[in-house]
Enzyme design. Structure first.
Site, PDB file in Angstrom:
ATOM      1  N   TYR A  57      -4.334  12.109   1.059  1.00 51.44           N
ATOM      2  CA  TYR A  57      -3.649  11.267   0.076  1.00 51.44           C
ATOM      3  C   TYR A  57      -2.611  12.080  -0.691  1.00 51.44           C
ATOM      4  O   TYR A  57      -1.450  11.677  -0.812  1.00 51.44           O
ATOM      5  CB  TYR A  57      -4.678  10.662  -0.885  1.00 51.44           C
ATOM      6  CG  TYR A  57      -4.103   9.707  -1.910  1.00 51.44           C
ATOM      7  CD1 TYR A  57      -4.112   8.338  -1.701  1.00 51.44           C
ATOM      8  CD2 TYR A  57      -3.540  10.182  -3.095  1.00 51.44           C
ATOM      9  CE1 TYR A  57      -3.576   7.466  -2.639  1.00 51.44           C
ATOM     10  CE2 TYR A  57      -3.005   9.325  -4.038  1.00 51.44           C
ATOM     11  CZ  TYR A  57      -3.031   7.965  -3.804  1.00 51.44           C
ATOM     12  OH  TYR A  57      -2.494   7.112  -4.732  1.00 51.44           O
ATOM     13  N   GLY A  79     -12.747   1.998  -1.197  1.00 45.42           N
ATOM     14  CA  GLY A  79     -11.336   1.678  -1.322  1.00 45.42           C
ATOM     15  C   GLY A  79     -11.085   0.510  -2.251  1.00 45.42           C
ATOM     16  O   GLY A  79      -9.979  -0.030  -2.292  1.00 45.42           O
ATOM     17  N   LEU A  80     -12.107   0.109  -3.030  1.00 47.27           N
ATOM     18  CA  LEU A  80     -11.967  -0.991  -3.989  1.00 47.27           C
ATOM     19  C   LEU A  80     -11.880  -0.471  -5.424  1.00 47.27           C
ATOM     20  O   LEU A  80     -12.056  -1.212  -6.377  1.00 47.27           O
ATOM     21  CB  LEU A  80     -13.128  -1.980  -3.841  1.00 47.27           C
ATOM     22  CG  LEU A  80     -13.277  -2.618  -2.459  1.00 47.27           C
ATOM     23  CD1 LEU A  80     -14.478  -3.562  -2.439  1.00 47.27           C
ATOM     24  CD2 LEU A  80     -12.006  -3.364  -2.045  1.00 47.27           C
ATOM     25  N   ASP A 131      -4.254   0.899  -9.416  1.00 42.26           N
ATOM     26  CA  ASP A 131      -5.700   0.697  -9.512  1.00 42.26           C
ATOM     27  C   ASP A 131      -6.145   0.514 -10.955  1.00 42.26           C
ATOM     28  O   ASP A 131      -6.902  -0.401 -11.285  1.00 42.26           O
ATOM     29  CB  ASP A 131      -6.447   1.877  -8.890  1.00 42.26           C
ATOM     30  CG  ASP A 131      -6.216   1.984  -7.393  1.00 42.26           C
ATOM     31  OD1 ASP A 131      -5.581   1.080  -6.824  1.00 42.26           O
ATOM     32  OD2 ASP A 131      -6.655   2.988  -6.806  1.00 42.26           O
ATOM     33  N   GLU A 165       0.825  -1.216   0.000  1.00 43.54           N
ATOM     34  CA  GLU A 165       0.000   0.000   0.000  1.00 43.54           C
ATOM     35  C   GLU A 165       0.852   1.255   0.000  1.00 43.54           C
ATOM     36  O   GLU A 165       1.845   1.345   0.732  1.00 43.54           O
ATOM     37  CB  GLU A 165      -0.912  -0.011   1.239  1.00 43.54           C
ATOM     38  CG  GLU A 165      -2.290   0.501   0.967  1.00 43.54           C
ATOM     39  CD  GLU A 165      -3.024  -0.400  -0.040  1.00 43.54           C
ATOM     40  OE1 GLU A 165      -3.123   0.023  -1.221  1.00 43.54           O
ATOM     41  OE2 GLU A 165      -3.483  -1.468   0.329  1.00 43.54           O
ATOM     42  N   HIS A 166       0.451   2.206  -0.826  1.00 43.11           N
ATOM     43  CA  HIS A 166       1.126   3.503  -0.946  1.00 43.11           C
ATOM     44  C   HIS A 166       2.569   3.348  -1.404  1.00 43.11           C
ATOM     45  O   HIS A 166       3.420   4.178  -1.070  1.00 43.11           O
ATOM     46  CB  HIS A 166       1.050   4.281   0.370  1.00 43.11           C
ATOM     47  CG  HIS A 166      -0.309   4.865   0.632  1.00 43.11           C
ATOM     48  ND1 HIS A 166      -0.737   6.045   0.082  1.00 43.11           N
ATOM     49  CD2 HIS A 166      -1.351   4.402   1.377  1.00 43.11           C
ATOM     50  CE1 HIS A 166      -1.977   6.298   0.486  1.00 43.11           C
ATOM     51  NE2 HIS A 166      -2.371   5.303   1.264  1.00 43.11           N
ATOM     52  N   ASP A 190       2.905   2.219  -4.872  1.00 46.40           N
ATOM     53  CA  ASP A 190       2.823   2.223  -6.340  1.00 46.40           C
ATOM     54  C   ASP A 190       3.356   3.521  -6.922  1.00 46.40           C
ATOM     55  O   ASP A 190       4.113   3.512  -7.903  1.00 46.40           O
ATOM     56  CB  ASP A 190       1.403   1.923  -6.833  1.00 46.40           C
ATOM     57  CG  ASP A 190       0.348   2.909  -6.364  1.00 46.40           C
ATOM     58  OD1 ASP A 190       0.560   3.603  -5.337  1.00 46.40           O
ATOM     59  OD2 ASP A 190      -0.719   2.971  -7.012  1.00 46.40           O
ATOM     60  N   SER A 235     -13.493   4.265  -8.867  1.00 48.52           N
ATOM     61  CA  SER A 235     -13.080   5.314  -9.809  1.00 48.52           C
ATOM     62  C   SER A 235     -12.282   4.721 -10.970  1.00 48.52           C
ATOM     63  O   SER A 235     -12.526   5.051 -12.133  1.00 48.52           O
ATOM     64  CB  SER A 235     -12.271   6.399  -9.100  1.00 48.52           C
ATOM     65  OG  SER A 235     -11.122   5.849  -8.479  1.00 48.52           O
TER      66      SER A 235
END
Length: 378
Positions: A215, A117-118, A165, A27-28, A30, A121
């Site tokens: 973010y 959070g899936l 994502d 997480e965080h 990428d 967007s």
């Protein structure tokens, strides 16, 4: 899902889908050029599309009463729309990359819960571009679609995201997680075999928005760190190894150092998690999930009371091997590794403990590891 009886979906030319995603771990990292370990979900955004012979894109939704018309000559002007801005931005970036657009009618049918959070967007962005490819008979380069969808999120919507994502949404493969190098875009598909365990996704059900959250602040902190650490001979922050942290600590502010420490250690956890998945070592994978959440809470500071309460309620169940937040944070979902025989008891236990602590009622999603973009001619 809203009732679709008033929309004759058989009148459309194609049904195009793109997936939501769960990130198993990583997480965080990428946007720091690290490796991540996401998987596409069978929760997706479906677009029913047909050409309409005009210069307009008519948007409607199965889940909303709203309708929106986008003028293809004015796509840059829809940034502040409540609904339709993601579609406008995606089409604009696709055209800027040299691709043709035509007027069409699009019905959007989103099965990815918003704010979960899936990556609803990313699913919307990717499926919108893929739908345009379908009706213009354009070769569907999934990686290029992901890259332009990322540009839409960053340059149009204003979330300075990495590629994970959109890549997972476009390029997912049923039954597989993706060990994705976000620097080179090299991707290894790893079969998801959790043995006698299941991955359980739970939503803390606290509304959140990455645009309004910290973010972008975290993204700026990592860029600040990369500039400060240029003397270490690195081109992206993910190249900072745990052995380099002592040197970094003397250069960085305490807050920025914590962010770098998370990135360095999370990248190592991704490597170990992929190894654990390949060898079937679920105990090791569970411990890595727990360590990831603790790092996201204490070093990266992107969890919040609700996500912490949900993850720690999960970790307290005797059949849970590990649990962590997944996604950008500040709300959204956890992913937990749970003995399959005890999943229902796990859900009851977590819901009761979490609701007692926070007042929110969590949601658990029934989903599987699915494909990214799919196209069906109607």
């Amino acid at each position: 899902m809203a009732d679709k009886k008033n929309i004759n979906l058989n009148d459309y030319a194609f049904r195009v889908t793109a997936a939501g995603r769960v990130n198993v771990i990583g997480e965080h990292v990428d946007y720091c050029g690290g490796k991540v370990f996401p998987a596409a979900l069978t929760l997706n955004n479906a677009v029913y599309v047909r050409p309409n012979g005009t210069n307009k894109v008519n948007l409607s939704w199965t889940t909303l009463d709203s309708t929106v018309t986008l003028d293809l000559d004015k796509l840059e002007s829809y940034v502040n729309l409540k609904y339709g801005n993601y579609q406008a931005g995606s089409l604009l970036k696709w055209r800027e990359s040299g691709h043709a657009l035509i007027g069409c009618d699009m019905v959007q049918d989103c099965g990815v819960p918003f704010g979960s959070g899936l990556s609803s967007s990313a699913a919307i962005e990717v499926s919108t571009i893929a739908a345009m490819c379908a009706i213009t008979n354009t070769h569907m380069d999934k990686v290029q679609i992901a890259l332009q969808a990322q540009r839409a999120e960053r340059e149009y919507v204003g979330v300075n995201c990495g590629i994970m994502d959109q890549y997972a949404s476009a390029c997912g493969k049923a039954g597989n997680a993706m060990l994705l190098d976000c620097n080179s875009l090299e991707c290894e598909y790893v079969p998801v075999d959790t043995g006698d365990c299941s991955l359980v996704i739970a939503n803390c059900c606290k509304p959140h928005s990455l645009v309004e959250s910290k973010y972008n602040e975290r993204r700026a902190e990592t860029e600040q760190a990369l500039n400060a650490l240029s003397g270490l001979g690195i081109s992206c922050l993910a190249q900072v190894t745990p052995n380099m942290l002592e040197s970094a600590q003397s250069i960085l502010t305490p807050a920025v150092f914590k962010r770098v420490k998370h990135v360095a250690e999370e990248c190592e956890r991704v490597r170990l998690a992929a190894k654990a998945m390949k060898t079937g070592d679920m105990a090791a994978l569970g411990k890595l999930l727990n360590a990831s959440h603790e790092s996201l809470q204490k070093l990266y500071e992107v969890t919040g009371n609700e996500l912490d309460a949900l993850a720690y309620a999960a970790q307290a169940h005797p059949s849970c091997l590990g649990s962590r937040m997944t996604g950008g944070g500040f709300g959204g979902c956890t992913v937990s590794l749970v003995r399959s025989d005890d999943v229902e008891d796990f859900k009851k236990f977590v819901a009761e403990r979490y609701t007692k602590q926070t007042g929110y009622i969590p949601e658990f999603y029934k989903t599987e590891i699915g494909d990214g973009i799919t196209v069906q001619k109607l």
